[in-house]
Enzyme design. Structure first.
Site, mmCIF file in Angstrom:
data_model
loop_
_atom_site.group_PDB
_atom_site.id
_atom_site.type_symbol
_atom_site.label_atom_id
_atom_site.label_comp_id
_atom_site.label_asym_id
_atom_site.label_seq_id
_atom_site.Cartn_x
_atom_site.Cartn_y
_atom_site.Cartn_z
ATOM 1 N N TRP A 36 0.801 -1.225 0.000
ATOM 2 C CA TRP A 36 0.000 0.000 0.000
ATOM 3 C C TRP A 36 0.837 1.279 0.000
ATOM 4 O O TRP A 36 0.794 2.078 -0.937
ATOM 5 C CB TRP A 36 -0.944 -0.025 1.200
ATOM 6 C CG TRP A 36 -1.648 1.262 1.480
ATOM 7 C CD1 TRP A 36 -2.068 2.198 0.574
ATOM 8 C CD2 TRP A 36 -2.027 1.758 2.755
ATOM 9 N NE1 TRP A 36 -2.691 3.237 1.208
ATOM 10 C CE2 TRP A 36 -2.677 3.002 2.560
ATOM 11 C CE3 TRP A 36 -1.901 1.267 4.054
ATOM 12 C CZ2 TRP A 36 -3.184 3.762 3.609
ATOM 13 C CZ3 TRP A 36 -2.416 2.019 5.100
ATOM 14 C CH2 TRP A 36 -3.044 3.244 4.868
ATOM 15 N N TYR B 209 -2.990 2.436 -5.360
ATOM 16 C CA TYR B 209 -1.732 2.563 -4.616
ATOM 17 C C TYR B 209 -0.667 3.180 -5.518
ATOM 18 O O TYR B 209 -0.336 2.639 -6.578
ATOM 19 C CB TYR B 209 -1.253 1.205 -4.110
ATOM 20 C CG TYR B 209 -2.148 0.542 -3.090
ATOM 21 C CD1 TYR B 209 -3.192 1.230 -2.468
ATOM 22 C CD2 TYR B 209 -1.960 -0.784 -2.729
ATOM 23 C CE1 TYR B 209 -4.013 0.609 -1.540
ATOM 24 C CE2 TYR B 209 -2.773 -1.409 -1.796
ATOM 25 C CZ TYR B 209 -3.798 -0.703 -1.204
ATOM 26 O OH TYR B 209 -4.609 -1.328 -0.287
ATOM 27 N N GLN C 84 -11.938 -6.889 3.554
ATOM 28 C CA GLN C 84 -10.608 -6.449 3.989
ATOM 29 C C GLN C 84 -10.743 -5.187 4.849
ATOM 30 O O GLN C 84 -10.820 -4.079 4.329
ATOM 31 C CB GLN C 84 -9.702 -6.178 2.778
ATOM 32 C CG GLN C 84 -8.274 -5.880 3.194
ATOM 33 C CD GLN C 84 -7.339 -5.704 2.016
ATOM 34 O OE1 GLN C 84 -6.613 -4.723 1.953
ATOM 35 N NE2 GLN C 84 -7.345 -6.638 1.075
#
Length: 328
Positions: free
Chosen positions: A21, A54, A177
């Site tokens: 990330w 990202y 998530q």
């Protein structure tokens, strides 16, 4: 490395997964990023998580190059769609059919693969009919571009609605998530029960609470140079945990970690894995040695007495309100 089934499916993933990330394509040079991926593979990690947003798509490209040459069937590659990418056009974000299908194709190119094992809705899109979103995901599954579907940071009601549509469309909807750690337990009251009922597992991010649970931030002390708290974006996410009250409590966890023979980071990762609805804990790294340290949490069993001690130490600073949302 230990492995767990993801949701009510036949997919096995590593208890520790590697995520890129805030590192690949931005904070870490590519050579170092590749070294971290190699360390993850050497440690037995097979599950790799990224997202198109990202580093504005760069992280996917870095991961694709890092995994090039690996036997495709030996790794599980996860990515996500929702946040704005590209030049900022009107369809460069969200969970509309156009953005989902175009984003999936672009992600596959960057990741240098014909399919992803899990394609995730990075957030819930209140501006698009859920039926449209789930139908687009179902088409990707039928085309063989995504083997399974998941979501990120959906609440219990959203997961329940998504699961009902997934059943109608025969889509393997298997995971959520969320952020989850000793300090951030927002998923426990509602999200976990809904997920268990609907056949989803959690793939949790920030198990070390953005580094706070390593104990490196001292109450009243200066922030270590180069730490997450000095990064512009990271500092916003970590701000709520940087109160002296929280940092003091975290320091009190050190004797518990020593008692179990674990580092503070290992204890934090092992703690989230004690939840049976958690299939994997995502770790990030800017150095290979961080990977080697954190993977030692795999397979660790914390007894009830240790868990009770942790709860007692952190009493009063744990976040459990399901109305709270993450800053990301």
């Amino acid at each position: 490395m230990e492995f767990r089934r993801l949701g009510r499916s036949g997919l096995n993933i590593s208890e520790i997964s590697y995520g890129n990330w805030l590192t690949h394509g931005s904070q870490v040079e590519e050579e170092q990023a590749q070294a971290c991926v190699r360390a993850a593979l050497d440690a037995g990690i097979t599950t790799f998580d990224t997202a198109d947003v990202y580093a504005n798509t760069k992280a996917e490209s870095v991961l694709g190059r890092a995994l090039a040459g690996e036997r495709r069937e030996s790794v599980e590659i996860f990515t996500k769609v929702f946040w704005p990418t590209g030049p900022g056009g009107p369809n460069d974000k969200g969970l509309g059919r156009k953005h989902i299908l175009e984003s999936a194709n672009a992600s596959l190119k960057r990741l240098q693969t014909d399919y992803v094992d899990l394609y995730q809705a990075h957030r819930f899109d209140r501006t698009v009919p859920l039926e449209e979103t789930m139908l687009a995901f179902s088409e990707l599954v039928r085309q063989g571009k995504a083997l399974y579907i998941g979501v990120s940071e959906w609440n219990a009601e959203q997961i329940t609605r998504g699961a009902a549509l997934a059943r109608e469309l025969n889509v393997p909807f298997i995971s959520n998530q969320p952020q989850y750690s000793m300090l951030w337990r927002v998923i426990e009251p509602q999200v976990v029960p809904a997920s268990e009922r609907e056949g989803l597992s959690q793939i949790v991010w920030s198990p070390i609470a953005q580094g706070v649970l390593t104990g490196k931030y001292l109450p009243g002390g200066e922030v270590p140079a180069g730490s997450r708290a000095t990064d512009e974006r990271g500092s916003k996410m970590i701000a709520g945990l940087m109160r002296d009250e929280v940092l003091t409590k975290v320091q009190e966890l050190k004797p518990i970690a020593e008692e179990t023979g674990l580092t503070m980071a290992q204890l934090a990762v092992a703690w989230v894995l004690q939840n049976p609805n958690v299939a994997s804990a995502i770790i990030g790294a800017s150095r290979p040695e961080q990977v080697h340290e954190n993977v030692k949490a795999a397979g660790v069993k914390l007894d009830a007495e240790v868990l009770e001690k942790i709860d007692k130490v952190l009493e009063g600073v744990v976040q459990t309100d399901p109305r709270l949302t993450v800053v990301a």
